[in-house]
Design a protein around this motif. Structure first.
Motif, PDB file in Angstrom:
ATOM      1  N   VAL A   1     -20.078 -15.032   5.551  1.00 23.12           N
ATOM      2  CA  VAL A   1     -20.296 -15.710   4.061  1.00 23.12           C
ATOM      3  C   VAL A   1     -21.878 -16.214   4.573  1.00 23.12           C
ATOM      4  O   VAL A   1     -22.838 -16.174   5.310  1.00 23.12           O
ATOM      5  CB  VAL A   1     -20.158 -17.101   4.284  1.00 23.12           C
ATOM      6  CG1 VAL A   1     -20.414 -18.055   2.903  1.00 23.12           C
ATOM      7  CG2 VAL A   1     -18.582 -17.318   4.445  1.00 23.12           C
ATOM      8  N   VAL A   2     -22.442 -15.818   3.385  1.00 24.77           N
ATOM      9  CA  VAL A   2     -24.262 -15.461   3.065  1.00 24.77           C
ATOM     10  C   VAL A   2     -24.058 -16.802   1.693  1.00 24.77           C
ATOM     11  O   VAL A   2     -23.172 -17.246   1.153  1.00 24.77           O
ATOM     12  CB  VAL A   2     -25.130 -14.716   2.324  1.00 24.77           C
ATOM     13  CG1 VAL A   2     -26.468 -14.507   2.120  1.00 24.77           C
ATOM     14  CG2 VAL A   2     -25.373 -13.512   3.475  1.00 24.77           C
ATOM     15  N   THR A   3     -24.921 -18.041   2.347  1.00 23.10           N
ATOM     16  CA  THR A   3     -25.215 -19.458   1.210  1.00 23.10           C
ATOM     17  C   THR A   3     -26.859 -20.107   1.407  1.00 23.10           C
ATOM     18  O   THR A   3     -27.111 -19.748   2.535  1.00 23.10           O
ATOM     19  CB  THR A   3     -24.093 -21.081   2.379  1.00 23.10           C
ATOM     20  OG1 THR A   3     -23.056 -20.934   2.470  1.00 23.10           O
ATOM     21  CG2 THR A   3     -24.743 -22.206   1.961  1.00 23.10           C
ATOM     22  N   GLY A   4     -26.709 -19.990  -0.017  1.00 20.31           N
ATOM     23  CA  GLY A   4     -27.979 -20.451  -0.142  1.00 20.31           C
ATOM     24  C   GLY A   4     -28.994 -19.382  -1.036  1.00 20.31           C
ATOM     25  O   GLY A   4     -29.044 -18.281  -0.617  1.00 20.31           O
ATOM     26  N   GLY A   5     -29.265 -20.129  -2.263  1.00 23.69           N
ATOM     27  CA  GLY A   5     -29.968 -19.636  -3.154  1.00 23.69           C
ATOM     28  C   GLY A   5     -29.409 -18.658  -4.353  1.00 23.69           C
ATOM     29  O   GLY A   5     -30.285 -18.520  -5.983  1.00 23.69           O
ATOM     30  N   PHE A   6     -27.820 -18.781  -4.318  1.00 25.27           N
ATOM     31  CA  PHE A   6     -27.170 -17.838  -5.543  1.00 25.27           C
ATOM     32  C   PHE A   6     -27.241 -18.441  -6.320  1.00 25.27           C
ATOM     33  O   PHE A   6     -26.930 -19.669  -6.479  1.00 25.27           O
ATOM     34  CB  PHE A   6     -25.695 -17.397  -5.229  1.00 25.27           C
ATOM     35  CG  PHE A   6     -25.882 -16.811  -4.025  1.00 25.27           C
ATOM     36  CD1 PHE A   6     -25.913 -15.655  -4.323  1.00 25.27           C
ATOM     37  CD2 PHE A   6     -24.754 -16.861  -2.860  1.00 25.27           C
ATOM     38  CE1 PHE A   6     -25.779 -14.108  -3.618  1.00 25.27           C
ATOM     39  CE2 PHE A   6     -24.887 -15.743  -1.593  1.00 25.27           C
ATOM     40  CZ  PHE A   6     -25.655 -14.501  -2.139  1.00 25.27           C
ATOM     41  N   ARG A   7     -27.784 -17.812  -7.820  1.00 21.85           N
ATOM     42  CA  ARG A   7     -27.672 -18.548  -9.078  1.00 21.85           C
ATOM     43  C   ARG A   7     -27.723 -17.784 -10.157  1.00 21.85           C
ATOM     44  O   ARG A   7     -27.169 -18.586 -11.433  1.00 21.85           O
ATOM     45  CB  ARG A   7     -29.111 -19.001  -9.396  1.00 21.85           C
ATOM     46  CG  ARG A   7     -30.270 -19.568  -7.948  1.00 21.85           C
ATOM     47  CD  ARG A   7     -29.550 -21.431  -8.255  1.00 21.85           C
ATOM     48  NE  ARG A   7     -30.148 -22.126  -7.075  1.00 21.85           N
ATOM     49  CZ  ARG A   7     -29.471 -22.348  -5.981  1.00 21.85           C
ATOM     50  NH1 ARG A   7     -28.568 -21.662  -6.045  1.00 21.85           N
ATOM     51  NH2 ARG A   7     -30.838 -23.242  -5.238  1.00 21.85           N
ATOM     52  N   SER A   8     -26.499 -16.698 -10.235  1.00 19.85           N
ATOM     53  CA  SER A   8     -26.232 -15.291 -11.069  1.00 19.85           C
ATOM     54  C   SER A   8     -24.963 -14.968 -11.016  1.00 19.85           C
ATOM     55  O   SER A   8     -24.766 -14.343  -9.237  1.00 19.85           O
ATOM     56  CB  SER A   8     -26.787 -15.545 -11.387  1.00 19.85           C
ATOM     57  OG  SER A   8     -28.116 -13.870 -10.763  1.00 19.85           O
ATOM     58  N   THR A   9     -24.356 -14.337 -12.089  1.00 14.94           N
ATOM     59  CA  THR A   9     -22.973 -13.584 -11.259  1.00 14.94           C
ATOM     60  C   THR A   9     -23.827 -11.732 -11.055  1.00 14.94           C
ATOM     61  O   THR A   9     -23.043 -11.749 -10.542  1.00 14.94           O
ATOM     62  CB  THR A   9     -22.584 -13.443 -12.284  1.00 14.94           C
ATOM     63  OG1 THR A   9     -21.654 -14.959 -12.442  1.00 14.94           O
ATOM     64  CG2 THR A   9     -21.015 -12.402 -12.418  1.00 14.94           C
ATOM     65  N   LYS A  10     -24.937 -11.638 -11.779  1.00 12.95           N
ATOM     66  CA  LYS A  10     -25.508 -10.626 -10.895  1.00 12.95           C
ATOM     67  C   LYS A  10     -26.119 -10.656  -9.766  1.00 12.95           C
ATOM     68  O   LYS A  10     -25.372  -9.926  -8.567  1.00 12.95           O
ATOM     69  CB  LYS A  10     -26.535 -10.395 -12.055  1.00 12.95           C
ATOM     70  CG  LYS A  10     -27.136  -8.562 -11.765  1.00 12.95           C
ATOM     71  CD  LYS A  10     -28.564  -8.078 -12.227  1.00 12.95           C
ATOM     72  CE  LYS A  10     -28.775  -7.177 -11.877  1.00 12.95           C
ATOM     73  NZ  LYS A  10     -29.230  -6.469 -10.955  1.00 12.95           N
TER      74      LYS A  10
END
Length: 425
Positions: free
Chosen positions: A315-324
């Motif tokens: 799992v990578v956590t941190g920074g995801f903000r969009s479906t793309k």
């Protein structure tokens, strides 16, 4: 001690076609997550004066479960009520009101959702208004801008080390018995397990210090003890630093070696993070390069390297903000699940929104009081989101425009009341 082999074909555990955030994922023990959304642990600060869960945690996790995530990880459940990381931490031990944990687990596992209890011991990373006599692998003081808030620890005796290992195992057993569907060991962010892994904090001369093999012994013994209590089919994950981002701390190379070992012994899932409260990469992703901003995920490059060395689910956590950005990360093969935290405090149904709209994105505003020292002292980048969590726990809608000063005042009130109570005790 190596985990027993399962009968699950290897082909089932690896993704051969580009995955999407809405696709299911099967862990190596056969547990299936309905989608790739992993709600990472956040401080809720919703314990009562006895460190039992407040009813608001039931409301909070019911809301998040209905919001669409496949897996919810709780905030810190402390294994020792005398060693807390924060004033309002929940504690899970024999003194706990277990009925409240059952309600919490039932709410968080609704809507076919997994809910895992995060288990933690802070070591020396405990504020001095909570504990004047912290413990750690070695008697090395906390450093950095927050140093004045922490006392110098004393080195743990070997008997105490074994006692703490037993406390982790006991809390894991209790979590399973109350209905949590898995546990996550907190091995990151400068807490006790991270302290054992780091040569900066662990300068012991016995079998618990020195070589990396010795320094990872505590973590492995915690894992073995938990596995013995919960069995092979119950998921055990870990939050692990990619690096401490501090001189003399746990390095990226060492972290990779730990991942290889955890894969070997049967860890079900590894969440990648980074930093400590001396170097707070977990709060802001560290120094972000332009390439990091474009890809959104803070630790994706590390995950790509880890993937070459291990087949353990990541799992990578941190920074995801969009479906793309999330789908691109999955398509790269570097991560199996998408870790999100802050966006789900602003939009509790963020997973549903992202899965329904390929053009979905969310922007979180920069937080500041205008006084950088105050922002840092109150850990504003974390405490503001706790304010949103409390709103959700009360059945209220979130408010992205909440003033930074409200969270500052709330933080001071919580700490002040707690400190006063400790003085009176």
């Amino acid at each position: 001690m190596k985990r027993a082999e399962t009968n699950i074909p290897e082909a089932i555990t690896t993704v051969t076609a580009p995955a999407k955030i809405g696709s299911a994922f099967m862990l190596r023990n056969g547990v299936t997550l309905k989608n790739r959304f992993f709600k990472a642990a956040m401080a809720e600060q919703l314990a009562d004066k006895h460190h039992n869960p407040k009813p608001g945690l039931v409301t909070l996790y019911k809301t998040w479960a209905e919001g669409g995530a496949g897996l919810l990880v709780t905030g810190n459940l402390m294994i020792d009520r005398h060693h807390l990381g924060e004033p309002m931490n929940v504690v899970l031990d024999e003194e706990s009101d277990l009925s409240l944990f059952r309600e919490w687990a039932r709410a968080g596992s609704s809507n076919n959702t997994q809910i895992w209890a995060q288990l933690n011991h802070p070591g020396k990373q405990v504020p001095n208004f909570i504990q004047k006599h912290p413990v750690a692998p070695s008697a090395i003081p906390f450093e950095g801008d927050l140093q004045k808030h922490f006392e110098k620890p004393r080195a743990l005796k070997e008997a105490e080390i074994y006692k703490i290992i037993g406390q982790f195992a006991r809390s894991a057993r209790l979590a399973k018995e109350q209905g949590f569907t898995g546990v996550q060991i907190h091995g990151a962010h400068g807490y006790l397990i991270n302290q054992f892994l780091s040569t900066r904090h662990n300068q012991r001369g016995d079998k618990w210090g020195g070589s990396l093999e010795n320094r990872m012994r505590f973590l492995l013994e915690v894992y073995y003890a938990i596995r013995k209590e919960v069995g092979d089919e119950f998921p055990i994950g870990i939050k692990l630093n990619s690096a401490d981002f501090a001189k003399g701390g746990f390095t990226e190379k060492e972290s990779m070696q730990v991942i290889v070992k955890l894969d070997e012994v049967g860890m079900d899932l590894i969440e990648i993070s980074g930093g400590t409260y001396e170097s707070m990469a977990m709060a802001d992703g560290g120094t972000q390069k332009e390439s990091t901003r474009r890809r959104e995920a803070y630790f994706l490059k590390y995950a790509e390297q880890a993937r070459k060395m291990s087949n353990v689910p990541l799992v990578v956590t941190g920074g995801f903000r969009s479906t793309k950005g999330m789908n691109d990360a999955l398509a790269s093969g570097a991560t199996d699940l998408i870790g999100v935290a802050r966006p789900m405090t602003v939009q509790p149904d963020m997973p549903k929104r992202a899965m329904a709209n390929e053009n979905y994105s969310i922007k979180l505003r920069a937080l500041t009081t205008g006084f950088p020292a105050l922002d840092q002292a109150t850990v504003l980048n974390l405490s503001w989101y706790v304010t949103q969590i409390v709103r959700i726990s009360k059945g209220k809608k979130t408010n992205p425009n909440t003033s930074e000063w409200i969270s500052i005042v709330r933080s001071f009130l919580n700490q002040g009341i707690y400190a006063f109570r400790k003085l009176r005790a």
